[in-house]
Design an enzyme around this catalytic site. Sequence first.
Site, mmCIF file in Angstrom:
data_model
loop_
_atom_site.group_PDB
_atom_site.id
_atom_site.type_symbol
_atom_site.label_atom_id
_atom_site.label_comp_id
_atom_site.label_asym_id
_atom_site.label_seq_id
_atom_site.Cartn_x
_atom_site.Cartn_y
_atom_site.Cartn_z
ATOM 1 N N CYS A 71 0.878 -0.866 0.295
ATOM 2 C CA CYS A 71 -0.182 -0.424 -0.335
ATOM 3 C C CYS A 71 0.927 1.522 0.022
ATOM 4 O O CYS A 71 0.456 2.011 -0.090
ATOM 5 C CB CYS A 71 -1.097 0.010 1.422
ATOM 6 N N PHE A 124 2.127 -3.878 3.533
ATOM 7 C CA PHE A 124 1.834 -4.288 4.544
ATOM 8 C C PHE A 124 3.816 -5.374 3.897
ATOM 9 O O PHE A 124 3.773 -5.365 3.176
ATOM 10 C CB PHE A 124 1.153 -6.005 3.646
#
Length: 418
Positions: free
Chosen positions: A167, A404
């Site tokens: 992200c 992540f």
Amino acid sequence: MLKELKRVVVTGMGAITPIGNSVDEFWKNSIAGKSGVDLITKFDTTNFKTKFAAEVKGFNASEYFEKNEARKYDLFTQYAVAASEEAIMNANINFEQVNKDKIGVIWGSGNGGIQTFQDQVEEFIKGGKIPRFNPYFIPKIIADIPSGIISIRHGFRGLNFSTISACASSNNAIIDAYNYIRLGKADIIITGGSEAPINESGLGGFNASKALSTNNENAKTASRPFDVTRDGFVMGEGAGALVLESLESAQKRGAFIYAEIVGGGMAADAYHLTGTHPEGEGAYLGMIDALEDADIDASKINYVNAHATSTHMGDESELKAMYRVFGERNDLNISGTKSMTGHLLGAAGAIEAILSIKAIQENTIPPTINTTEVEPEFVNKLNLTLGKAQYKEVNYAMSNTFGFGGHIATTIFKKFAA
């Protein structure tokens, strides 16, 4: 002998989002506090824990591709091309007067062509012992294809690659573009990110990791950053594109300048595969690195577009990190705009950079919607811009993205002054 670093400015922007398929529409709906979240229409969600997402509405690939060409590209690449076309047109580049050898593309995506991968594996299983793969299978799934296609469409022969950091991908792409231009490796770079993860694989995978909200009864308000009742993020899709350019190049061609990018910070949580450090250690380091790169004190920042995905630990750790960086500052506006757009994963940084730049340009802070009961520890300590937009002078804006794997990327934009 070390070269003097060049100043880097933003001369174009483009957006495909759940609340608008142009920058103007995206900004207008953001300021209005419009939610792009609704029940999923792309596939049957009967057997899934989560039944809603923030889908792009009204996207028509035929506006950008011939029918046979569109079939060569996964939706995440189609979104990338659409957003980049708007940004390039917005930048008003006369290609007869620029050196295309010095125009590059750096693009980010966390998932690449996940829909194509799912479709092709299903097709292979149906085919039994006979492999039945589309000849475009590999080019459609690999995450670097948007950067290649954007350069091919326009003949940009400068540096060209992709960033993958979950992200944080598109914020990393923006930071890389900023650094390469200020080092003199390119005059102009088209940068940003795109994702199209709303399918059975994407939804099922994130459900399995317990990252998604399952608040199906209140889908439109399920993305509620910083709220004590938050229960996970809402998946989104789309793309954001920026044209970054050296100040020298922009001034030479008389380009309109939206803002200047002055800082890029990167760090790692070094803590967990998918979870954030409980005290926001990586987030703190990334913001501090960005401030040091911009050579400004934290007190200069007027607005922070927070990562704020609406996950329990993620939001809490970011609040702790921001409080550690900024202290108790009611004059600092923070907002979680994923409350409107959902989480565009690798494209989040790009569309949130656009909102940060527009906040500077329009002196307007987009709101955090859906949030009614803030984490008790931070009530009246941080201004989270709840419910509606706020109007104020914005000279510096910061945008956070975390991925992540513990990836941290923070950008800082400044109101342009020659």
